[in-house]
Motif scaffolding. Structure first.
Motif, PDB file in Angstrom:
ATOM      1  N   ILE A 254      48.302  32.237  28.139  1.00 12.33           N
ATOM      2  CA  ILE A 254      49.220  31.611  28.604  1.00 12.33           C
ATOM      3  C   ILE A 254      48.476  30.970  29.626  1.00 12.33           C
ATOM      4  O   ILE A 254      48.319  30.516  30.122  1.00 12.33           O
ATOM      5  CB  ILE A 254      50.239  32.743  29.083  1.00 12.33           C
ATOM      6  CG1 ILE A 254      50.860  33.103  27.679  1.00 12.33           C
ATOM      7  CG2 ILE A 254      50.944  32.040  30.071  1.00 12.33           C
ATOM      8  CD1 ILE A 254      52.393  34.371  27.953  1.00 12.33           C
ATOM      9  N   ASP A 255      47.577  31.836  30.610  1.00 19.11           N
ATOM     10  CA  ASP A 255      47.313  31.497  32.265  1.00 19.11           C
ATOM     11  C   ASP A 255      45.979  30.794  31.630  1.00 19.11           C
ATOM     12  O   ASP A 255      45.413  30.336  32.972  1.00 19.11           O
ATOM     13  CB  ASP A 255      47.596  32.519  33.451  1.00 19.11           C
ATOM     14  CG  ASP A 255      46.468  33.159  33.283  1.00 19.11           C
ATOM     15  OD1 ASP A 255      45.238  33.424  32.349  1.00 19.11           O
ATOM     16  OD2 ASP A 255      46.200  34.498  33.871  1.00 19.11           O
ATOM     17  N   THR A 257      42.954  31.771  31.489  1.00 14.68           N
ATOM     18  CA  THR A 257      41.638  32.714  31.942  1.00 14.68           C
ATOM     19  C   THR A 257      40.769  33.151  30.807  1.00 14.68           C
ATOM     20  O   THR A 257      39.883  33.244  31.290  1.00 14.68           O
ATOM     21  CB  THR A 257      41.903  32.955  33.202  1.00 14.68           C
ATOM     22  OG1 THR A 257      42.946  33.793  33.097  1.00 14.68           O
ATOM     23  CG2 THR A 257      42.960  32.947  34.295  1.00 14.68           C
ATOM     24  N   THR A 365      38.443  39.471  35.132  1.00 12.55           N
ATOM     25  CA  THR A 365      38.096  38.214  33.983  1.00 12.55           C
ATOM     26  C   THR A 365      36.999  37.044  33.109  1.00 12.55           C
ATOM     27  O   THR A 365      37.015  37.911  31.803  1.00 12.55           O
ATOM     28  CB  THR A 365      39.077  37.047  33.827  1.00 12.55           C
ATOM     29  OG1 THR A 365      40.185  37.594  35.525  1.00 12.55           O
ATOM     30  CG2 THR A 365      39.464  36.312  33.337  1.00 12.55           C
TER      31      THR A 365
END
Lengths: 432, 461
Positions: A254-255, A257, A365
């Motif tokens: 979703i973001d 990354t 991440t």
């Protein structure tokens, strides 16, 4: 079971008064009988009777949810009020949704009724076996429980799920000591639907006990080197969960990354690696009837022979990003075995560690990880040399799974996952 | 009155055993905004009654997710039956611990509910501030989390009382990417003890700290990897608090001492520099309420402070009534359960290393080549005191001044070795109360510490 249907009918009548056009709810009743053994002796017997009700209310494209243990009429009214208030205050977001009509499904699975006498016999047998065969091993805590529950879900698309299930679970936290010399702790556990097999022979339990027993006199490594790891099944599961969480889960997609954002269909790891989330598999004790999004649960393969088949996305993330939803709740990880015996994997390592447990946080991440090698042993020239202390392992998740040198033929099934040993190269290993 | 109803059930307490009847509620509120999208928006309540019966060292426990008189009777019957059944299989039989006093504690704490709309608006205000002022961030997540305990105790031979412990936080997570494509992230939790209105009636007061968080993220974005090896560092207050909790605190929980923790053989021995003092505070620190005050534990023991390390010497453990009897020490109110279905376990409360006399500036200026390590995202430790903490925010120290920011790294060591290297302790104390401790059950705990100059192994990349 009939009580829960009556409760659902009562809930339906209450909801009708609120004229809600779209909602989904679930109700559950459960009972737990849990034996706690501390320092090798029975300490506590715990019985837990519980209820739960949860509801998601949709007002157009706005969604709110609430859950609680009060299933009286007043409690259910309060639940609807809370979820409705949450929805009213939420901005519109059409990505919130639940599955289309899946029909009506009802089933029973596992060991619904416990055999507590046999359960106690198996626990005492385990305590006696450890005391006799591994006198240096201490059982710090042993938790053994039988859980049974009934669960029902209905929604305005017409779906209804009703399930009754039960299982035994058994977990230990252990250390070992001789004189003043003591180890750190280790833990392991299993779930089962029968009591046919002694607990010490299930899952990874005997290996964990043998490993801690062999760790009383660890050595500290000097300096650092680039080496290999043979990772035990329980530790492999931890790394696989981190891999999927870091590169293929809802949040990072979703973001945006995720470093695998545009890698579906591409090689992301060694072609030796196949990672599935199994729902129906004889080795998995309890499967899920449905997902949290209201789909009938299915098996899902995330990585097949190193190729990313799909991200592990729930319905919200799928709707938000225009990608396919995975109809699986996650958790039941199954890795395909390799064709190399464990002994041969170890024999092929020039210098590295047999990694029993990784004590470290979730990687960033970018996948970089760093942590302490716990319950681990030095491997030199293909042989296990000694237990190690104060030894760090550093690497990168993505790189690690690209650098798989082998996967064991042996698999460990603990009732909720199926894992081999994996051997990887290119790990920085450092002592004091 | 609920407490009166429980009190009436005292007549069902069995003779010759120790009984605690507990009414217990937990309330949660949660909102998560991920890059402007509300991905979680939920409210939950759980409430029930439990009973625990100690029959010569074997315990029966039962709980029901109801708060009726019938539920109280049901759990008392089940707990009594469980204790008797288990006694048939237990290999030990001990004297019941002596009473530590009986009476009624005055009620503590209030809880005020806030409409979800107000919570969401506060989160959106913070999200708008971050997204507007810092549009170049690659990630941002705002999380509101509120949890509270509401406990009512009626005991056979201890204190009774009604205690409420609310807390709530707004977490701000922000992320960026280095020039070489490495994602970097930082977060900070704002809030503390109390309800929404106590902490977030004006969220703009947190903007300066959000600005500081962003500055640190930008420094991290331009940061370097730490050089691995044993280094002289200033461990910030947050990190010192995590050390106090994870690497020392758990080893001095009496159940883990009995399990063979390193603290067992070190009682009354020097385990740290004489500058190090560590206390598990019950409810009051420096004349003010501690971050998460505990006045009465779930065995009905009136809570008081437990001194763990005094002038570097290990002097105490944390206990429940049974372990205190085993070790011949006093119980200070550490037996706590998180939910209505949770039996009390030995848990920390407000655990901290006490401040010293140095200033942070003095400590930094005293180091030619080292690091200032500020915050951590995770930490783990073992019975041996061997620990590992991730370091998410830190700086180089070069010639007595702060240098470049650090990319993520780790520190590790053995607590009782590392604490002996502490040679400067700051005069300020930083508390952190937003976390949970995991030990079979979750538990709200707070931890704190001063900045400390010490030697520690840093992991590098």
């Amino acid at each position: 079971m009939s009580d829960l249907i009556k409760m659902a009918d009562r809930f339906d009548n209450i909801i009708k008064k609120h004229e809600l056009a779209k909602y989904t709810y679930s109700l559950s009743e459960s009972e737990k009988q849990e034996f706690n053994i501390e320092h090798g002796d029975f300490k506590l017997l715990r019985t837990v009777y519980s209820n739960n009700a949860s509801i998601k209310v949709f007002l157009g494209a706005r969604m709110g949810s609430a859950n609680g243990t009060d299933v009286t009429d007043e409690g259910l009214e309060a639940l609807i009020a809370d979820a409705t208030a949450a929805a009213e205050s939420s901005p519109e977001d059409p990505a919130h949704d639940f599955a289309p009509d899946q029909g009506k499904h009802e089933r029973t699975q596992g060991a619904v009724e416990p055999d507590l006498d046999r359960f106690i016999e198996r626990i005492e047998e385990f305590l006696d076996t450890v005391a006799k065969e591994y006198p240096r091993v201490r059982i710090l805590n042993l938790g053994a429980s039988h859980d049974k529950w009934t669960w029902l879900s209905r929604n305005t698309n017409g779906t209804e799920f009703l399930e009754t299930a039960g299982s035994y679970s058994f977990s230990i936290e252990i250390s070992a000591a001789e004189g003043d010399a003591t180890t750190g702790f280790d833990y392991t556990g299993i779930i089962a639907k029968d009591l046919d097999t002694p607990f010490i022979e299930r899952g990874d339990i005997r290996r964990s006990i043998e490993s801690i027993d062999a760790s009383i006199y660890p050595e500290t490594l000097e300096g650092e080197f680039m080496g290999s790891l043979v990772i035990t099944p329980a530790c492999t599961e931890d790394f696989v969960q981190m891999l999927i969480g870091n590169y293929a889960s809802s949040g990072v997609v979703i973001d945006g990354t995720s470093l695998w954002l545009d890698k579906v269909g591409e090689q992301v790891s060694s072609d030796k690696l196949t990672v599935s989330l199994k729902n129906e598999d004889d080795r998995i004790v309890l499967s899920d009837l449905a997902t949290g999004d209201g789909f009938l649960a299915e098996n899902a393969t995330i990585i097949e022979k190193g190729v990313l088949k799909q991200h592990f996305l729930g319905l919200y993330a799928a709707n938000k990003t225009g990608r396919p939803v995975v109809k699986n709740n996650g958790g039941n990880y199954v890795l395909e075995p390799g064709d190399t015996p464990l002994d041969d994997l170890i024999a092929g390592i020039e210098k590295g560690l047999l990694l029993g447990r990784f004590s470290g946080g979730s990687p960033g991440t970018n996948g970089d990880f760093s942590g302490v090698a716990k319950n681990s042993f030095l491997i030199e020239n293909g042989k296990i040399k000694c237990a190690v202390a104060e030894t760090m392992v550093n690497g990168n998740l993505g790189d690690m799974f690209k650098n798989i040198r082998g996967i064991s033929k042996e698999l460990v099934c603990n009732g909720s996952s199926v894992m081999p040993y994996i051997a990887v190269d290119g790990i920085n290993i450092s002592g004091k | 009155m609920f407490q009166d109803m429980l009190e009436k059930k005292r007549e069902l307490f069995a003779d010759g055993v120790q009984t605690v009847l507990r009414g217990h509620g937990n309330r949660n509120r949660r909102v998560v905004i991920l890059k402007g999208n509300i991905v979680q928006n939920t409210r939950s309540e759980s409430r029930g009654i439990s009973a625990r019966v100690n029959n010569k060292g074997t315990f029966g426990f039962a709980s029901v997710a109801e708060t009726t008189p019938e539920a109280a009777e049901k759990v008392l019957r089940a707990a009594t039956r469980n204790a008797s059944l288990l006694a048939e299989h237990a290999r030990r039989s001990i004297e019941l611990p002596p009473s530590l006093g009986v009476g009624s504690m005055p009620p503590h704490g209030v809880i005020n509910d806030t409409a979800q709309k107000e919570i969401i608006e506060a989160c959106q205000t913070v999200d708008n501030y971050v997204s507007t002022k810092y549009p170049d961030l690659t990630t941002r997540t705002i999380v509101y989390t509120e949890d509270s305990q509401d406990r009512t105790l009626v005991t056979s031979d201890a204190f009774n009382g009604h205690m409420i412990t609310p807390r709530c936080y707004i977490y701000v997570f922000i992320g960026s990417v280095t020039d070489s494509g490495v994602p970097v992230e930082l977060f900070k939790a704002f809030g503390g003890y109390g309800s929404f209105a106590d902490n977030f009636s004006d969220v703009t007061k947190y903007y300066p700290e959000i600005d500081e968080l962003h500055k640190r993220l930008m420094d991290k974005k331009e940061g370097v990897y730490a050089q691995s090896g044993t280094k002289t560092v200033v461990l910030g207050g947050f990190m010192a608090g995590m050390l106090a909790h994870e690497a020392v605190g758990h080893t001095v929980e009496a159940d883990l001492v009995r399990g063979g923790s390193v603290a067992g053989k070190n009682l009354n021995k020097q385990v740290a520099s004489e500058l190090v003092n560590m206390v598990d505070f019950a409810h009051t620190y420096d004349g003010k309420p501690a971050p998460l005050p505990v006045y009465l534990d779930d065995e009905g023991t009136r809570a008081c402070d437990e001194v763990l390390i005094k002038d570097g010497i290990l002097v105490g453990y944390m206990h429940d009534r049974e372990s205190a009897q085993h070790f011949g020490m006093k119980a200070s109110g550490n037996a706590r359960g998180w939910g209505f279905a949770d039996e009390p376990l030995i848990r920390m409360r407000n655990t901290c290393i006490l401040p010293g006399k140095n200033t942070l500036d003095e400590m930094i200026s005293s180091i030619d080549d080292g690091y200032y390590l500020i915050s951590s995202g995770n930490g783990q430790a073992d019975l041996t005191g061997e620990f590992m903490f991730g370091v998410t925010c830190g700086y180089e120290i070069k010639n007595g001044k702060l240098g470049k920011g650090l990319l993520d790294t780790t520190v590790s060591g053995v607590a009782f070795d590392m604490l002996k290297t502490v040679d400067m302790v700051s005069d300020t104390l930083e508390w952190s109360s937003s976390g949970f401790c995991g030990k079979k059950q979750m538990m709200a705990v707070s931890m704190g510490g001063p900045s400390m100059r010490c030697k520690i192994t840093i992991g590098g990349r």
